[in-house]
Write an enzyme that holds these catalytic residues in place. Structure first.
Site, PDB file in Angstrom:
ATOM      1  CB  THR A 125    -102.604  58.485 -48.329  1.00  0.00           C
ATOM      2  OG1 THR A 125    -102.589  57.400 -47.403  1.00  0.00           O
ATOM      3  CG2 THR A 125    -103.148  57.963 -49.657  1.00  0.00           C
ATOM      4  CG  ASP A 126     -99.275  55.447 -45.215  1.00  0.00           C
ATOM      5  OD1 ASP A 126    -100.501  55.518 -45.469  1.00  0.00           O
ATOM      6  OD2 ASP A 126     -98.837  55.109 -44.098  1.00  0.00           O
ATOM      7  CD  GLU A 127    -104.952  53.746 -46.645  1.00  0.00           C
ATOM      8  OE1 GLU A 127    -105.682  53.201 -47.474  1.00  0.00           O
ATOM      9  OE2 GLU A 127    -105.304  53.991 -45.484  1.00  0.00           O
ATOM     10  CE1 TYR A 153    -108.288  58.337 -49.465  1.00  0.00           C
ATOM     11  CE2 TYR A 153    -106.955  56.581 -48.515  1.00  0.00           C
ATOM     12  CZ  TYR A 153    -107.210  57.931 -48.694  1.00  0.00           C
ATOM     13  OH  TYR A 153    -106.378  58.864 -48.123  1.00  0.00           O
ATOM     14  CE  LYS A 157    -105.221  61.252 -51.372  1.00  0.00           C
ATOM     15  NZ  LYS A 157    -105.721  62.668 -51.260  1.00  0.00           N
TER      16      LYS A 157
HETATM   17  P1  NAD Z   1    -111.683  64.263 -44.107  1.00  0.00           P
HETATM   18  O1  NAD Z   1    -112.579  63.248 -44.728  1.00  0.00           O
HETATM   19  O2  NAD Z   1    -111.756  64.494 -42.636  1.00  0.00           O
HETATM   20  O3  NAD Z   1    -111.934  65.679 -44.811  1.00  0.00           O
HETATM   21  C1  NAD Z   1    -112.099  65.819 -46.197  1.00  0.00           C
HETATM   22  C2  NAD Z   1    -112.681  67.215 -46.459  1.00  0.00           C
HETATM   23  O4  NAD Z   1    -112.786  67.369 -47.882  1.00  0.00           O
HETATM   24  C3  NAD Z   1    -114.088  67.415 -45.881  1.00  0.00           C
HETATM   25  O5  NAD Z   1    -114.177  68.666 -45.254  1.00  0.00           O
HETATM   26  C4  NAD Z   1    -114.991  67.356 -47.110  1.00  0.00           C
HETATM   27  O6  NAD Z   1    -116.177  68.137 -46.978  1.00  0.00           O
HETATM   28  C5  NAD Z   1    -114.074  67.913 -48.181  1.00  0.00           C
HETATM   29  N1  NAD Z   1    -114.460  67.454 -49.535  1.00  0.00           N
HETATM   30  C6  NAD Z   1    -114.749  66.197 -49.928  1.00  0.00           C
HETATM   31  N2  NAD Z   1    -115.079  66.181 -51.236  1.00  0.00           N
HETATM   32  C7  NAD Z   1    -114.965  67.468 -51.673  1.00  0.00           C
HETATM   33  C8  NAD Z   1    -115.139  68.078 -52.938  1.00  0.00           C
HETATM   34  N3  NAD Z   1    -115.531  67.367 -54.014  1.00  0.00           N
HETATM   35  N4  NAD Z   1    -114.948  69.407 -53.053  1.00  0.00           N
HETATM   36  C9  NAD Z   1    -114.570  70.147 -51.965  1.00  0.00           C
HETATM   37  N5  NAD Z   1    -114.397  69.610 -50.738  1.00  0.00           N
HETATM   38  C10 NAD Z   1    -114.583  68.276 -50.603  1.00  0.00           C
HETATM   39  O7  NAD Z   1    -110.230  63.857 -44.565  1.00  0.00           O
HETATM   40  P2  NAD Z   1    -108.836  64.014 -43.787  1.00  0.00           P
HETATM   41  O8  NAD Z   1    -108.613  62.834 -42.945  1.00  0.00           O
HETATM   42  O9  NAD Z   1    -108.742  65.366 -43.219  1.00  0.00           O
HETATM   43  O10 NAD Z   1    -107.832  63.901 -45.038  1.00  0.00           O
HETATM   44  C11 NAD Z   1    -107.447  65.048 -45.764  1.00  0.00           C
HETATM   45  C12 NAD Z   1    -106.494  64.642 -46.861  1.00  0.00           C
HETATM   46  O11 NAD Z   1    -105.355  64.013 -46.317  1.00  0.00           O
HETATM   47  C13 NAD Z   1    -107.095  63.645 -47.855  1.00  0.00           C
HETATM   48  O12 NAD Z   1    -106.658  63.996 -49.142  1.00  0.00           O
HETATM   49  C14 NAD Z   1    -106.517  62.308 -47.436  1.00  0.00           C
HETATM   50  O13 NAD Z   1    -106.400  61.450 -48.544  1.00  0.00           O
HETATM   51  C15 NAD Z   1    -105.160  62.726 -46.904  1.00  0.00           C
HETATM   52  N6  NAD Z   1    -104.565  61.885 -45.861  1.00  0.00           N
HETATM   53  C16 NAD Z   1    -105.281  61.582 -44.734  1.00  0.00           C
HETATM   54  C17 NAD Z   1    -104.667  60.856 -43.722  1.00  0.00           C
HETATM   55  C18 NAD Z   1    -105.397  60.510 -42.445  1.00  0.00           C
HETATM   56  O14 NAD Z   1    -104.877  59.746 -41.644  1.00  0.00           O
HETATM   57  N7  NAD Z   1    -106.571  61.031 -42.202  1.00  0.00           N
HETATM   58  C19 NAD Z   1    -103.332  60.431 -43.873  1.00  0.00           C
HETATM   59  C20 NAD Z   1    -102.651  60.743 -45.053  1.00  0.00           C
HETATM   60  C21 NAD Z   1    -103.280  61.493 -46.033  1.00  0.00           C
HETATM   61  O1  DAU Z   2    -102.458  55.689 -43.883  1.00  0.00           O
HETATM   62  C1  DAU Z   2    -103.111  56.878 -44.187  1.00  0.00           C
HETATM   63  C2  DAU Z   2    -104.594  56.633 -44.265  1.00  0.00           C
HETATM   64  O2  DAU Z   2    -105.049  56.426 -42.917  1.00  0.00           O
HETATM   65  C3  DAU Z   2    -105.362  57.781 -44.910  1.00  0.00           C
HETATM   66  O3  DAU Z   2    -104.963  57.889 -46.255  1.00  0.00           O
HETATM   67  C4  DAU Z   2    -106.876  57.548 -44.822  1.00  0.00           C
HETATM   68  O4  DAU Z   2    -107.567  58.679 -45.337  1.00  0.00           O
HETATM   69  C5  DAU Z   2    -107.242  57.346 -43.375  1.00  0.00           C
HETATM   70  O5  DAU Z   2    -108.631  57.057 -43.268  1.00  0.00           O
HETATM   71  C6  DAU Z   2    -106.432  56.205 -42.761  1.00  0.00           C
HETATM   72  O6  DAU Z   2    -106.819  54.940 -43.376  1.00  0.00           O
HETATM   73  P1  DAU Z   2    -106.986  53.605 -42.500  1.00  0.00           P
HETATM   74  O7  DAU Z   2    -107.823  52.660 -43.249  1.00  0.00           O
HETATM   75  O8  DAU Z   2    -105.653  53.121 -42.021  1.00  0.00           O
HETATM   76  O9  DAU Z   2    -107.764  54.235 -41.232  1.00  0.00           O
HETATM   77  P2  DAU Z   2    -109.010  53.719 -40.380  1.00  0.00           P
HETATM   78  O10 DAU Z   2    -109.125  54.635 -39.206  1.00  0.00           O
HETATM   79  O11 DAU Z   2    -110.212  53.508 -41.214  1.00  0.00           O
HETATM   80  O12 DAU Z   2    -108.530  52.308 -39.867  1.00  0.00           O
HETATM   81  C7  DAU Z   2    -107.313  52.145 -39.160  1.00  0.00           C
HETATM   82  C8  DAU Z   2    -107.134  50.666 -38.888  1.00  0.00           C
HETATM   83  O13 DAU Z   2    -108.131  50.232 -37.966  1.00  0.00           O
HETATM   84  C9  DAU Z   2    -107.300  49.785 -40.112  1.00  0.00           C
HETATM   85  O14 DAU Z   2    -106.397  48.696 -40.038  1.00  0.00           O
HETATM   86  C10 DAU Z   2    -108.734  49.271 -40.011  1.00  0.00           C
HETATM   87  C11 DAU Z   2    -108.943  49.191 -38.516  1.00  0.00           C
HETATM   88  N1  DAU Z   2    -110.320  49.449 -38.041  1.00  0.00           N
HETATM   89  C12 DAU Z   2    -110.946  50.584 -38.444  1.00  0.00           C
HETATM   90  C13 DAU Z   2    -112.221  50.861 -38.036  1.00  0.00           C
HETATM   91  C14 DAU Z   2    -112.929  52.130 -38.497  1.00  0.00           C
HETATM   92  C15 DAU Z   2    -110.935  48.561 -37.155  1.00  0.00           C
HETATM   93  O15 DAU Z   2    -110.347  47.540 -36.773  1.00  0.00           O
HETATM   94  N2  DAU Z   2    -112.196  48.842 -36.753  1.00  0.00           N
HETATM   95  C16 DAU Z   2    -112.888  49.958 -37.141  1.00  0.00           C
HETATM   96  O16 DAU Z   2    -114.057  50.141 -36.734  1.00  0.00           O
END
Ligand code: NAD
Ligand code: DAU
Length: 350
Positions: A125-127, A153, A157
């Site tokens: 992730t970019d985080e 988190y 990562k």
């Molecule tokens: P998500 O939370 O929707 O899904 C995570 C999945 O992993 C779920 O199905 C969960 O059951 C499974 N899981 C969790 N712990 C596990 C374990 N111990 N063993 C097996 N399975 C397990 O997450 P997402 O948003 O789909 O993110 C997927 C990946 O992409 C993550 O690694 C996250 O860090 C990365 N990522 C997410 C975003 C985003 O914006 N959502 C952006 C950049 C990177």
């Molecule tokens: O940048 C990539 C990341 O993006 C991934 O690695 C993470 O898995 C994914 O969850 C996401 O992280 P963020 O923290 O950016 O996403 P989130 O949807 O939780 O929040 C997006 C922005 O919105 C953040 O600045 C917090 C804000 N927010 C979020 C929630 C849930 C609010 O203001 N109110 C809310 O209720």
């Protein structure tokens, strides 16, 4: 290709499975997921009967279960999506983030080594880069930006990223890493900003914006992320890190206003609430390496992607309403609780 995909019952992992089904229909996809609160087997309904698809309920930190699956299924490559992914939850309880996101990756890397699977892609992730100031729009994260994670988190990562690099150098595994910006699209769990705000707006409930709402995120439609990962898997250089982002920067407040306009609801629903601890100000990705070396370009603009996403959530109310009510948690038991034991020597295979 026999590809093992972890976390495939989550948001991006499931979209990756659908992406591959469409563009690589001859690949066998082996999905491993623990089905935590964030994993939803109903999401995979459309592929469950596909003869080139198998689902295994297992935890990536469980070395015995992983070894059993790898030895039986003999994957050629692994893409690891499995993670605890929600920043707010990591602030409440960091422990599970370290177990899954760090020790889970170590387990997968070790099983890859001992079972002779040399190709491993880690979805990061970019985080891991921390944040950028709001008043320097010229700055973006490059692959060389220092790792400065802000939340538990992000730190978990970043630790996994370092571990992947170490396994590449020490054991010669063909490891690649991608660091993507915020994804949005179908099947995103409604604790994340976009689906949470849409669900609240449709129910005429307050939309909780953290702090001032000036924080900026760089949004990418999920299928563009999936296409980038496939390209890296097929053509990426061993040991390389690729940033993925679509130049889709928007403040949270501006995004929430656009969502309200798309569903025809009033901005009076916006409610400012206390800020997230350690809240990152701005993310912005420079994806030039991926564009130049692998020819990747996002196909979906932010306008188009938001419209598609809103339409999807309107058409699939049952999917997210079942999650919001908690009823989805019993789905696995209902579907599989009484089935005969599988003919495999590990727990949880279907
Ligand atoms: P998500 O939370 O929707 O899904 C995570 C999945 O992993 C779920 O199905 C969960 O059951 C499974 N899981 C969790 N712990 C596990 C374990 N111990 N063993 C097996 N399975 C397990 O997450 P997402 O948003 O789909 O993110 C997927 C990946 O992409 C993550 O690694 C996250 O860090 C990365 N990522 C997410 C975003 C985003 O914006 N959502 C952006 C950049 C990177
Ligand atoms: O940048 C990539 C990341 O993006 C991934 O690695 C993470 O898995 C994914 O969850 C996401 O992280 P963020 O923290 O950016 O996403 P989130 O949807 O939780 O929040 C997006 C922005 O919105 C953040 O600045 C917090 C804000 N927010 C979020 C929630 C849930 C609010 O203001 N109110 C809310 O209720």
């Amino acid at each position: 290709m026999r590809l093992l995909i972890t976390g495939g019952a989550g948001f991006i992992g499931s979209n990756f499975i659908f992406h591959l089904r469409a563009v690589r229909p001859d690949w066998t996809l082996l999905c491993v997921d623990k089905l935590t609160y964030a994993g939803n087997l109903a999401t995979l309904d459309s592929v469950r009967d596909d003869p080139h698809f198998r689902f295994f309920r297992a935890d990536i930190t469980d070395e015995t279960a992983m070894r059993g699956i790898f030895e039986t299924e003999r994957p050629d490559a692994v893409v690891n999506f499995a993670a605890e992914s929600h920043v707010d939850r990591s602030i409440e309880d960091p422990g599970i983030f370290l177990r899954t996101n760090v020790l889970g990756v170590q387990t997968l890397l070790d099983v890859c080594r001992s079972c002779g699977v040399s190709r491993f892609h880690q979805v990061s992730t970019d985080e891991v880069y921390g944040d950028l100031p709001l008043d320097r729009p010229d700055l973006r994260f490059t692959e060389e930006s220092p790792l400065r994670p802000s939340s538990p988190y992000a730190a978990s990562k970043a630790a996994a990223d370092l571990l992947c690099g170490a396994y590449r150098r020490t054991y010669g595994l063909h490891v690649t890493l991608s660091r993507c910006s915020n994804n949005y699209g179908p099947f995103q769990f409604p604790e994340k900003l976009i689906p949470l705000m849409l669900a609240n707006a449709l129910a005429d409930q307050p939309l909780p914006v953290y702090g001032t709402g000036e924080n900026v995120r760089d949004w990418l439609y999920v299928d563009d992320h999936c296409a980038a990962i496939r390209l890296i898997l097929e053509k990426g250089e061993a040991g390389a890190v690729y940033n993925i982002g679509g130049h889709g920067e928007l403040s949270n407040l501006a995004l929430v206003r656009r969502l309200l306009a798309l569903v025809g609801k009033s901005e009076s629903l916006i409610t400012h609430v206390g800020d997230r601890k350690g809240h990152d100000l701005r993310y912005a990705i420079d994806p030039v390496l991926l564009e130049k070396t692998l020819g990747w370009r996002p196909a979906v603009s932010l306008d188009e992607g938001l419209a598609k996403t809103v339409a999807w959530y309107l058409e699939h109310r049952l999917w997210w309403e079942t999650i919001r009510s908690g009823a989805y948690l019993s789905y696995y038991e209902r579907m599989y609780g009484n089935r005969p034991a599988p003919d495999r020597h590990f727990d949880g295979g279907l």
